[in-house]
Scaffold this active site. Structure first.
Site, PDB file in Angstrom:
ATOM      1  N   ARG A  73       0.888  -1.178   0.000  1.00  0.00           N
ATOM      2  CA  ARG A  73       0.000   0.000   0.000  1.00  0.00           C
ATOM      3  C   ARG A  73       0.915   1.214   0.000  1.00  0.00           C
ATOM      4  O   ARG A  73       1.714   1.394   0.920  1.00  0.00           O
ATOM      5  CB  ARG A  73      -0.899  -0.001   1.234  1.00  0.00           C
ATOM      6  CG  ARG A  73      -1.583   1.337   1.461  1.00  0.00           C
ATOM      7  CD  ARG A  73      -2.718   1.277   2.432  1.00  0.00           C
ATOM      8  NE  ARG A  73      -3.840   0.560   1.845  1.00  0.00           N
ATOM      9  CZ  ARG A  73      -5.091   0.612   2.330  1.00  0.00           C
ATOM     10  NH1 ARG A  73      -5.369   1.355   3.383  1.00  0.00           N
ATOM     11  NH2 ARG A  73      -6.061  -0.064   1.745  1.00  0.00           N
ATOM     12  N   HIS A 116      -7.069   0.730  -6.652  1.00  0.00           N
ATOM     13  CA  HIS A 116      -7.259  -0.194  -5.521  1.00  0.00           C
ATOM     14  C   HIS A 116      -7.861  -1.487  -6.095  1.00  0.00           C
ATOM     15  O   HIS A 116      -9.028  -1.802  -5.880  1.00  0.00           O
ATOM     16  CB  HIS A 116      -8.188   0.451  -4.488  1.00  0.00           C
ATOM     17  CG  HIS A 116      -8.154  -0.200  -3.141  1.00  0.00           C
ATOM     18  ND1 HIS A 116      -7.350  -1.275  -2.850  1.00  0.00           N
ATOM     19  CD2 HIS A 116      -8.828   0.082  -1.986  1.00  0.00           C
ATOM     20  CE1 HIS A 116      -7.535  -1.619  -1.582  1.00  0.00           C
ATOM     21  NE2 HIS A 116      -8.425  -0.817  -1.036  1.00  0.00           N
ATOM     22  N   GLN A 130      -9.748  -4.154  -3.985  1.00  0.00           N
ATOM     23  CA  GLN A 130     -11.093  -3.726  -3.603  1.00  0.00           C
ATOM     24  C   GLN A 130     -12.083  -4.032  -4.728  1.00  0.00           C
ATOM     25  O   GLN A 130     -13.156  -4.586  -4.502  1.00  0.00           O
ATOM     26  CB  GLN A 130     -11.062  -2.213  -3.304  1.00  0.00           C
ATOM     27  CG  GLN A 130     -12.391  -1.664  -2.852  1.00  0.00           C
ATOM     28  CD  GLN A 130     -12.757  -2.143  -1.452  1.00  0.00           C
ATOM     29  OE1 GLN A 130     -11.983  -2.038  -0.541  1.00  0.00           O
ATOM     30  NE2 GLN A 130     -13.955  -2.687  -1.312  1.00  0.00           N
ATOM     31  N   ASP A 188     -17.421   6.582  -1.966  1.00  0.00           N
ATOM     32  CA  ASP A 188     -16.192   6.476  -1.167  1.00  0.00           C
ATOM     33  C   ASP A 188     -15.944   7.848  -0.545  1.00  0.00           C
ATOM     34  O   ASP A 188     -16.591   8.839  -0.929  1.00  0.00           O
ATOM     35  CB  ASP A 188     -15.030   6.041  -2.085  1.00  0.00           C
ATOM     36  CG  ASP A 188     -13.708   5.839  -1.340  1.00  0.00           C
ATOM     37  OD1 ASP A 188     -13.726   5.690  -0.095  1.00  0.00           O
ATOM     38  OD2 ASP A 188     -12.650   5.841  -2.002  1.00  0.00           O
ATOM     39  N   CYS A 192     -16.398   1.116  -0.025  1.00  0.00           N
ATOM     40  CA  CYS A 192     -15.214   0.292   0.290  1.00  0.00           C
ATOM     41  C   CYS A 192     -14.852   0.343   1.757  1.00  0.00           C
ATOM     42  O   CYS A 192     -14.170  -0.559   2.248  1.00  0.00           O
ATOM     43  CB  CYS A 192     -14.038   0.752  -0.563  1.00  0.00           C
ATOM     44  SG  CYS A 192     -13.669   2.504  -0.337  1.00  0.00           S
ATOM     45  N   ARG A 250     -13.143  -9.173   0.923  1.00  0.00           N
ATOM     46  CA  ARG A 250     -11.737  -8.825   0.690  1.00  0.00           C
ATOM     47  C   ARG A 250     -10.878 -10.050   1.002  1.00  0.00           C
ATOM     48  O   ARG A 250      -9.925 -10.363   0.294  1.00  0.00           O
ATOM     49  CB  ARG A 250     -11.318  -7.642   1.584  1.00  0.00           C
ATOM     50  CG  ARG A 250     -12.004  -6.312   1.277  1.00  0.00           C
ATOM     51  CD  ARG A 250     -11.574  -5.739  -0.049  1.00  0.00           C
ATOM     52  NE  ARG A 250     -10.128  -5.592  -0.122  1.00  0.00           N
ATOM     53  CZ  ARG A 250      -9.451  -4.566   0.403  1.00  0.00           C
ATOM     54  NH1 ARG A 250     -10.087  -3.578   0.981  1.00  0.00           N
ATOM     55  NH2 ARG A 250      -8.133  -4.510   0.295  1.00  0.00           N
TER      56      ARG A 250
HETATM   57  N1   CP Z   1     -11.230  -0.632   1.956  1.00  0.00           N
HETATM   58  C1   CP Z   1      -9.985  -0.628   2.434  1.00  0.00           C
HETATM   59  O1   CP Z   1      -9.004  -0.801   1.717  1.00  0.00           O
HETATM   60  O2   CP Z   1      -9.881  -0.433   3.785  1.00  0.00           O
HETATM   61  P1   CP Z   1      -8.532  -0.133   4.582  1.00  0.00           P
HETATM   62  O3   CP Z   1      -8.048   1.223   4.164  1.00  0.00           O
HETATM   63  O4   CP Z   1      -8.921  -0.156   6.039  1.00  0.00           O
HETATM   64  O5   CP Z   1      -7.535  -1.195   4.252  1.00  0.00           O
HETATM   65  N1  NVA Z   2     -10.100   6.454  -1.521  1.00  0.00           N
HETATM   66  C1  NVA Z   2      -9.731   5.991  -0.196  1.00  0.00           C
HETATM   67  C2  NVA Z   2      -9.901   4.519  -0.104  1.00  0.00           C
HETATM   68  C3  NVA Z   2      -9.573   3.918   1.238  1.00  0.00           C
HETATM   69  C4  NVA Z   2      -9.725   2.421   1.235  1.00  0.00           C
HETATM   70  C5  NVA Z   2      -8.312   6.422   0.108  1.00  0.00           C
HETATM   71  O1  NVA Z   2      -7.460   6.295  -0.775  1.00  0.00           O
HETATM   72  O2  NVA Z   2      -8.067   6.871   1.224  1.00  0.00           O
END
Ligand code: CP
Ligand code: NVA
Length: 307
Positions: free
Chosen positions: A102, A129, A132, A220, A260, A288
């Protein structure tokens, strides 16, 4: 397929195959099967940003498959500062069997994939992502929904989650609408890729137009990780884009609501909708785990028969 950096790394057939594997893994785990197809294998999980779902589901996923995970916080390894990203990739490739990362910049996860000799999974970047999107479409597929015959309306920011959903949606033949404020539409490169894949995508600035007759409403957060400095400007731009009971009233009576998570209750979505009967957000979160187990099993070369 060696890596899973973008939803566009999949094909329609690959995605449907992964749904079947995810479904089988879910069913086997729930019926008590405890095989270990990835016994003795290890993954490095790199997190430059916070996470609940991705961290837990990747780590629990590899453990449930019989392997182990090593968690690396971004500041601990200093990717790109203490050591170059290619060097991190080359070193990890000598010790572990896969990397999930990440990251802030999408280029970081692409660079990891280019220089690693082991599979790399994108656990969220500023551009995509894909884990997701895979779990989300698996969630619709396992409900028996014909994703090629439905219309999904994205309401809000044309962000990383939106990009991956649009790309996978295009591969699967979903009719797509995105309602975003001016200046917050999905990236032009993603729009072009969706069209190249034969996707049907309409962009509008009117959330009601997008919601009208939709089978799925997806939203989101308005302020993604790394955008905290834009909070005031974004709250103002997105004020008309809340998914609440009024907006849901424009969708089909059978419409589902997706997010998400994490949600900013009272901003992009109301409590009543998030906790309401159409919301499938916890099914998405649960899936997930199963969808990522499928991708890990495939990329690391394990056999479903051993699961
Ligand atoms: N949806 C998602 O990726 O959640 P987190 O940011 O908690 O991993
Ligand atoms: N769009 C959000 C998604 C988190 C899972 C972010 O990038 O923070």
């Amino acid at each position: 397929m060696n890596h899973f950096v973008s939803a566009a790394d999949l094909t329609r057939e690959r995605a449907l195959h992964l749904f079947r594997v995810a479904g089988a893994l879910k069913q086997r785990w729930k019926s008590g099967s405890r095989g270990a197809p990835l016994a003795g294998r290890t993954m490095a999980l790199i997190f430059e940003k916070p996470s609940l779902r991705t961290r837990v589901t990747l780590e629990v996923g590899i453990i449930q498959l019989g392997g182990r995970a090593v968690h690396l916080a971004g500041q601990e390894i200093g990717m790109g500062s203490r050591e170059s990203v290619p060097d991190v990739a080359r070193n990890l490739s000598r010790w572990v069997d896969g990397i999930a990362a990440r990251v802030y910049a999408h280029d970081t996860v692409e660079t990891l994939a280019r220089h690693a000799t082991i599979p790399v999974i994108n656990g969220l970047s500023d551009f995509e992502h894909p884990c997701q999107a895979l779990a989300d479409y698996f969630t619709l597929w396992e409900r028996g929904i014909d994703v090629a015959a439905m219309r999904l309306a994205w309401i809000g920011d044309g962000n990383n989650v939106c990009h991956s959903l649009l790309l996978l949606g295009a591969l699967l033949g979903t009719t797509l609408t995105a309602a975003c404020p001016s200046g917050y539409e999905p990236d032009a490169r993603v729009q072009a890729a969706v069209r190249r894949l034969g996707g049907r995508l309409t962009i509008t600035h009117d959330p009601r137009e997008a919601a009208t007759g939709a089978d799925v409403l997806y939203t989101d957060v308005w302020i993604s990780m790394g955008q905290e400095g834009e909070r005031e400007r974004r709250l103002e731009a997105f004020a008309r884009y809340q998914v609440n009971e009024t907006l849901v009233g424009f969708a089909k009576p059978s419409a589902l609501v997706m997010h998400c998570l994490p949600a900013h209750r009272g901003e992009e979505i109301s409590d009543a909708v998030l906790d309401g009967s159409r919301s499938i957000v916890l099914d998405q979160a649960e899936n997930r785990l199963h969808a990522q187990k499928a991708i890990i099993l495939e990329l690391l070369g394990g056999s479903l028969d051993d699961a």
